[in-house]
Structure formats: C-alpha cells, structure tokens
Enzyme design. Structure first.
Site, PDB file in Angstrom:
ATOM      1  N   TYR A 155       0.837  -1.198   0.000  1.00  0.00           N
ATOM      2  CA  TYR A 155       0.000   0.000   0.000  1.00  0.00           C
ATOM      3  C   TYR A 155       0.875   1.252   0.000  1.00  0.00           C
ATOM      4  O   TYR A 155       0.656   2.182  -0.781  1.00  0.00           O
ATOM      5  CB  TYR A 155      -0.943  -0.023   1.214  1.00  0.00           C
ATOM      6  CG  TYR A 155      -1.724   1.251   1.377  1.00  0.00           C
ATOM      7  CD1 TYR A 155      -2.746   1.584   0.494  1.00  0.00           C
ATOM      8  CD2 TYR A 155      -1.426   2.149   2.399  1.00  0.00           C
ATOM      9  CE1 TYR A 155      -3.448   2.774   0.621  1.00  0.00           C
ATOM     10  CE2 TYR A 155      -2.130   3.331   2.541  1.00  0.00           C
ATOM     11  CZ  TYR A 155      -3.132   3.637   1.644  1.00  0.00           C
ATOM     12  OH  TYR A 155      -3.830   4.822   1.777  1.00  0.00           O
ATOM     13  N   GLU A 170     -11.639   5.368   4.452  1.00  0.00           N
ATOM     14  CA  GLU A 170     -11.422   6.086   5.720  1.00  0.00           C
ATOM     15  C   GLU A 170     -12.691   6.080   6.566  1.00  0.00           C
ATOM     16  O   GLU A 170     -12.629   5.935   7.782  1.00  0.00           O
ATOM     17  CB  GLU A 170     -10.949   7.519   5.466  1.00  0.00           C
ATOM     18  CG  GLU A 170      -9.569   7.619   4.867  1.00  0.00           C
ATOM     19  CD  GLU A 170      -8.457   7.067   5.748  1.00  0.00           C
ATOM     20  OE1 GLU A 170      -8.629   6.954   6.978  1.00  0.00           O
ATOM     21  OE2 GLU A 170      -7.396   6.735   5.181  1.00  0.00           O
ATOM     22  N   TRP A 214      -6.159   0.328  10.231  1.00  0.00           N
ATOM     23  CA  TRP A 214      -5.991   0.429   8.788  1.00  0.00           C
ATOM     24  C   TRP A 214      -5.645  -0.909   8.159  1.00  0.00           C
ATOM     25  O   TRP A 214      -6.082  -1.218   7.050  1.00  0.00           O
ATOM     26  CB  TRP A 214      -4.934   1.485   8.464  1.00  0.00           C
ATOM     27  CG  TRP A 214      -4.842   1.747   7.006  1.00  0.00           C
ATOM     28  CD1 TRP A 214      -3.773   1.513   6.196  1.00  0.00           C
ATOM     29  CD2 TRP A 214      -5.874   2.259   6.146  1.00  0.00           C
ATOM     30  NE1 TRP A 214      -4.072   1.863   4.908  1.00  0.00           N
ATOM     31  CE2 TRP A 214      -5.361   2.325   4.845  1.00  0.00           C
ATOM     32  CE3 TRP A 214      -7.181   2.672   6.364  1.00  0.00           C
ATOM     33  CZ2 TRP A 214      -6.098   2.784   3.766  1.00  0.00           C
ATOM     34  CZ3 TRP A 214      -7.924   3.132   5.280  1.00  0.00           C
ATOM     35  CH2 TRP A 214      -7.372   3.181   3.997  1.00  0.00           C
TER      36      TRP A 214
END
Length: 168
Positions: A15, A37, A45
């Site tokens: 990522y 988000e 995350w």
C-alpha cells in the site's frame, strides 16, 4: 527507507509503495480512499486493507454512480456478505456519501477540483474540508479521516521525514 507504520508487513508495504501519497485526479480513487477512511472509523488500517476486496465487491468497485442508487435490499446484501464489517450505519453512510459526492461533481465538474478549491482556501486543510463535507451532508467523516484521506491521495504529504518518498 519507508514510513515506520509499514513495519515488515507485506500488505502495508505494498500500500505504501504503490498507492499512499501518490497524487490522483481520478474521482473513483478519491471516492474509494474517502470511503475506506469512513469504514476505518474505530478500526485499524491493516484490517481495512485486508477487507478491501470485500468492500470493492460489496460496493461495485466503489462506483459512486451505482452506489448512489442502492436501496434497502442492497444494504441487507452488503451487511450479510461474509467478511463485511457489520455496521448498517457505515453501509448507509457510504450510500449517502455517494449521493453527496455526485452532487459535488455536478457543481464543480469533479471531486478533485472541489478538494483543490477547499485546500487553497485555508492552511488548516482538513478542518475546512471536514466542515464543508459535513455541511454538504457527508457522514462518518472527521478531521482525522479527512487528514488520512488527503495523505492517501497525495494532497497532503503523509510520509515521515526519513521516508524516501517524503517531500517538503
């Protein structure tokens, strides 16, 4: 050298190296980043990245035009999908936010231009953008999620100073 939050996790490294902080004008990428988000609220995350393909499947690859037309049966389908985050409020927020996203595109031509317009208005970018999106009816967003979104799409520099991708 990478940001320390990657550690030695292959998913976070991928990522970081391939997406995080790379500027994009593609509205679908902006919508996906912003909705990830929203989904992340209260979670970590790494979990969101692990479930990303489930989210893409549930939300038609984050096609905001399709999502905006979702109804109660779509909410039930998504809620009951194996591996999906079981939050009806978040699912409904994504649908609501798709509708609001389309309204902003109608007004500004695209979402990226809207965000750029907001970022030029103030030094406290995430505060202004958060207030404006909430005023326009977006749900499950806050200053932290907006700051993370702005870093993810490369509008704010989110890389640590010792990271090779850090820019001043």
């Amino acid at each position: 050298m990478r940001c320390s939050w990657c550690g030695d996790d292959p998913l976070l490294i991928k990522y970081h190296d391939e997406e995080f902080g790379i500027r994009s004008t593609d509205d679908r990428k902006h919508f996906e980043a912003l909705m990830l988000e929203s989904l992340q609220t209260g979670l970590n995350w790494k979990l969101i990245l692990k479930k990303r393909e489930i989210f893409r499947k549930c939300f038609d690859e984050f096609d905001f035009e399709k999502i905006a037309r979702y109804n109660d049966s779509d909410v039930a389908r998504i809620f009951n999908t194996e591996g999906m985050i079981r939050s009806e409020r978040k699912i409904r927020a994504i649908i609501n936010n798709a509708q609001k996203f389309i309204e902003i595109r109608a007004e500004f031509g695209n979402f990226y231009e809207f965000v750029e317009n907001q970022t030029q208005l103030t030094i406290e970018i995430q505060t202004q953008l958060t207030k404006e999106l909430k005023r326009r009816g977006f749900k499950f967003i806050g200053e932290n999620s907006i700051a993370s979104y702005l870093q993810a799409v490369g509008i704010l520099n989110g890389h640590e100073e010792n990271c090779s991708k850090f820019t001043q």
